[in-house]
Motif scaffolding. Structure first.
Motif, PDB file in Angstrom:
ATOM      1  N   GLY A 107       0.818  -1.218   0.000  1.00 15.14           N
ATOM      2  CA  GLY A 107       0.000   0.000   0.000  1.00 15.14           C
ATOM      3  C   GLY A 107       0.846   1.259   0.000  1.00 15.14           C
ATOM      4  O   GLY A 107       0.535   2.226  -0.701  1.00 15.14           O
ATOM      5  N   GLU A 108       1.915   1.255   0.769  1.00 14.97           N
ATOM      6  CA  GLU A 108       2.819   2.415   0.798  1.00 14.97           C
ATOM      7  C   GLU A 108       3.509   2.603  -0.554  1.00 14.97           C
ATOM      8  O   GLU A 108       3.649   3.731  -1.044  1.00 14.97           O
ATOM      9  CB  GLU A 108       3.871   2.245   1.895  1.00 14.97           C
ATOM     10  N   LYS A 109       3.914   1.491  -1.171  1.00 13.46           N
ATOM     11  CA  LYS A 109       4.549   1.588  -2.483  1.00 13.46           C
ATOM     12  C   LYS A 109       3.575   2.123  -3.528  1.00 13.46           C
ATOM     13  O   LYS A 109       3.933   2.975  -4.346  1.00 13.46           O
ATOM     14  CB  LYS A 109       5.097   0.226  -2.915  1.00 13.46           C
ATOM     15  N   ARG A 110       2.342   1.636  -3.497  1.00 10.77           N
ATOM     16  CA  ARG A 110       1.354   2.117  -4.466  1.00 10.77           C
ATOM     17  C   ARG A 110       1.036   3.596  -4.239  1.00 10.77           C
ATOM     18  O   ARG A 110       0.830   4.339  -5.192  1.00 10.77           O
ATOM     19  CB  ARG A 110       0.075   1.281  -4.394  1.00 10.77           C
ATOM     20  N   ALA A 111       1.013   4.036  -2.985  1.00 16.33           N
ATOM     21  CA  ALA A 111       0.787   5.464  -2.702  1.00 16.33           C
ATOM     22  C   ALA A 111       1.918   6.297  -3.292  1.00 16.33           C
ATOM     23  O   ALA A 111       1.679   7.373  -3.864  1.00 16.33           O
ATOM     24  CB  ALA A 111       0.671   5.694  -1.199  1.00 16.33           C
ATOM     25  N   THR A 112       3.134   5.810  -3.189  1.00 16.11           N
ATOM     26  CA  THR A 112       4.273   6.514  -3.776  1.00 16.11           C
ATOM     27  C   THR A 112       4.150   6.544  -5.294  1.00 16.11           C
ATOM     28  O   THR A 112       4.343   7.584  -5.930  1.00 16.11           O
ATOM     29  CB  THR A 112       5.601   5.845  -3.351  1.00 16.11           C
ATOM     30  N   TRP A 113       3.821   5.398  -5.889  1.00 15.75           N
ATOM     31  CA  TRP A 113       3.606   5.348  -7.348  1.00 15.75           C
ATOM     32  C   TRP A 113       2.527   6.341  -7.773  1.00 15.75           C
ATOM     33  O   TRP A 113       2.675   7.035  -8.784  1.00 15.75           O
ATOM     34  CB  TRP A 113       3.198   3.941  -7.785  1.00 15.75           C
ATOM     35  N   ARG A 114       1.408   6.401  -7.027  1.00 12.88           N
ATOM     36  CA  ARG A 114       0.327   7.345  -7.374  1.00 12.88           C
ATOM     37  C   ARG A 114       0.837   8.775  -7.348  1.00 12.88           C
ATOM     38  O   ARG A 114       0.553   9.570  -8.236  1.00 12.88           O
ATOM     39  CB  ARG A 114      -0.858   7.206  -6.413  1.00 12.88           C
ATOM     40  N   ARG A 115       1.599   9.115  -6.298  1.00 13.02           N
ATOM     41  CA  ARG A 115       2.094  10.480  -6.172  1.00 13.02           C
ATOM     42  C   ARG A 115       3.043  10.831  -7.308  1.00 13.02           C
ATOM     43  O   ARG A 115       2.872  11.856  -7.960  1.00 13.02           O
ATOM     44  CB  ARG A 115       2.801  10.682  -4.825  1.00 13.02           C
ATOM     45  N   ILE A 116       4.035   9.975  -7.566  1.00 20.29           N
ATOM     46  CA  ILE A 116       5.012  10.339  -8.599  1.00 20.29           C
ATOM     47  C   ILE A 116       4.378  10.336  -9.991  1.00 20.29           C
ATOM     48  O   ILE A 116       4.771  11.123 -10.852  1.00 20.29           O
ATOM     49  CB  ILE A 116       6.279   9.453  -8.548  1.00 20.29           C
ATOM     50  N   THR A 117       3.380   9.483 -10.196  1.00 20.53           N
ATOM     51  CA  THR A 117       2.686   9.468 -11.486  1.00 20.53           C
ATOM     52  C   THR A 117       1.846  10.724 -11.659  1.00 20.53           C
ATOM     53  O   THR A 117       1.837  11.334 -12.732  1.00 20.53           O
ATOM     54  CB  THR A 117       1.807   8.207 -11.611  1.00 20.53           C
ATOM     55  N   SER A 118       1.149  11.127 -10.612  1.00 19.76           N
ATOM     56  CA  SER A 118       0.308  12.330 -10.720  1.00 19.76           C
ATOM     57  C   SER A 118       1.156  13.590 -10.878  1.00 19.76           C
ATOM     58  O   SER A 118       0.779  14.503 -11.599  1.00 19.76           O
ATOM     59  CB  SER A 118      -0.640  12.458  -9.527  1.00 19.76           C
ATOM     60  N   GLU A 119       2.315  13.632 -10.209  1.00 22.43           N
ATOM     61  CA  GLU A 119       3.210  14.778 -10.379  1.00 22.43           C
ATOM     62  C   GLU A 119       3.805  14.784 -11.784  1.00 22.43           C
ATOM     63  O   GLU A 119       3.915  15.839 -12.406  1.00 22.43           O
ATOM     64  CB  GLU A 119       4.325  14.740  -9.326  1.00 22.43           C
ATOM     65  N   GLY A 120       4.203  13.626 -12.265  1.00 16.93           N
ATOM     66  CA  GLY A 120       4.715  13.485 -13.623  1.00 16.93           C
ATOM     67  C   GLY A 120       5.971  14.290 -13.924  1.00 16.93           C
ATOM     68  O   GLY A 120       6.244  14.582 -15.082  1.00 16.93           O
ATOM     69  N   THR A 121       6.734  14.664 -12.912  1.00 11.20           N
ATOM     70  CA  THR A 121       7.913  15.500 -13.129  1.00 11.20           C
ATOM     71  C   THR A 121       9.209  14.709 -13.245  1.00 11.20           C
ATOM     72  O   THR A 121      10.204  15.244 -13.720  1.00 11.20           O
ATOM     73  CB  THR A 121       8.065  16.522 -11.978  1.00 11.20           C
TER      74      THR A 121
END
Length: 143
Positions: A107-121
């Motif tokens: 769950g923590e890894k997926r939350a990180t993936w969601r954040r970095i994907t949404s930021e897209g930087t």
């Protein structure tokens, strides 16, 4: 508390539906039913996330089976946190996330993936990836 986003529950449901299609258009496999119950409650209570530890065992097992099919780390082998950056230019994770990654829950890894994907930087989401693919195609096409 680690949590699982509703979009991941939905993705797991769709993965299981594709893996075990309904034989009659009505009946769903046990994994879909377990995940659908969690999904329905999330929608009903208007919750975007469910606690990873409180998810019913059957739903959590079904979700983990889907999760196991995903790439683990967003690393692209260009780690600027090793050079002192607070956030890696290559993958978008913070220094703390890079360090804790092996001990993080799914769950923590997926939350990180969601954040970095949404930021897209991060470079993994920009033209760097396109340039690398073009260079590889050119290399393969060269005599």
């Amino acid at each position: 508390m680690p949590s699982i986003h509703i979009t991941d529950v939905e993705a797991a449901i769709n993965w299981w539906r594709e893996r075990h299609p309904s034989p009659d258009g009505i009946t769903a496999c046990a994994e879909v039913r377990a995940l659908a119950e969690v999904y329905a409650l999330m929608v009903y209570y208007r919750e975007a996330e469910v606690d990873e530890d409180r998810m019913p065992a059957a739903a959590r097992d079904a979700w983990l089976a889907w999760y196991a099919t995903l790439p683990d780390a967003p690393c692209i082998a260009i780690c600027s946190t090793a050079q002192g950056d607070a956030v890696c230019k290559g993958c978008g994770r913070t220094f703390d996330e890079v360090q804790r990654w092996p001990a993080m829950t799914p769950g923590e890894k997926r939350a990180t993936w969601r954040r970095i994907t949404s930021e897209g930087t991060a470079w993994r989401f920009n033209r760097y990836a396109d340039r690398a693919q073009r260079a590889e195609r050119a290399r393969l096409a060269a005599p």
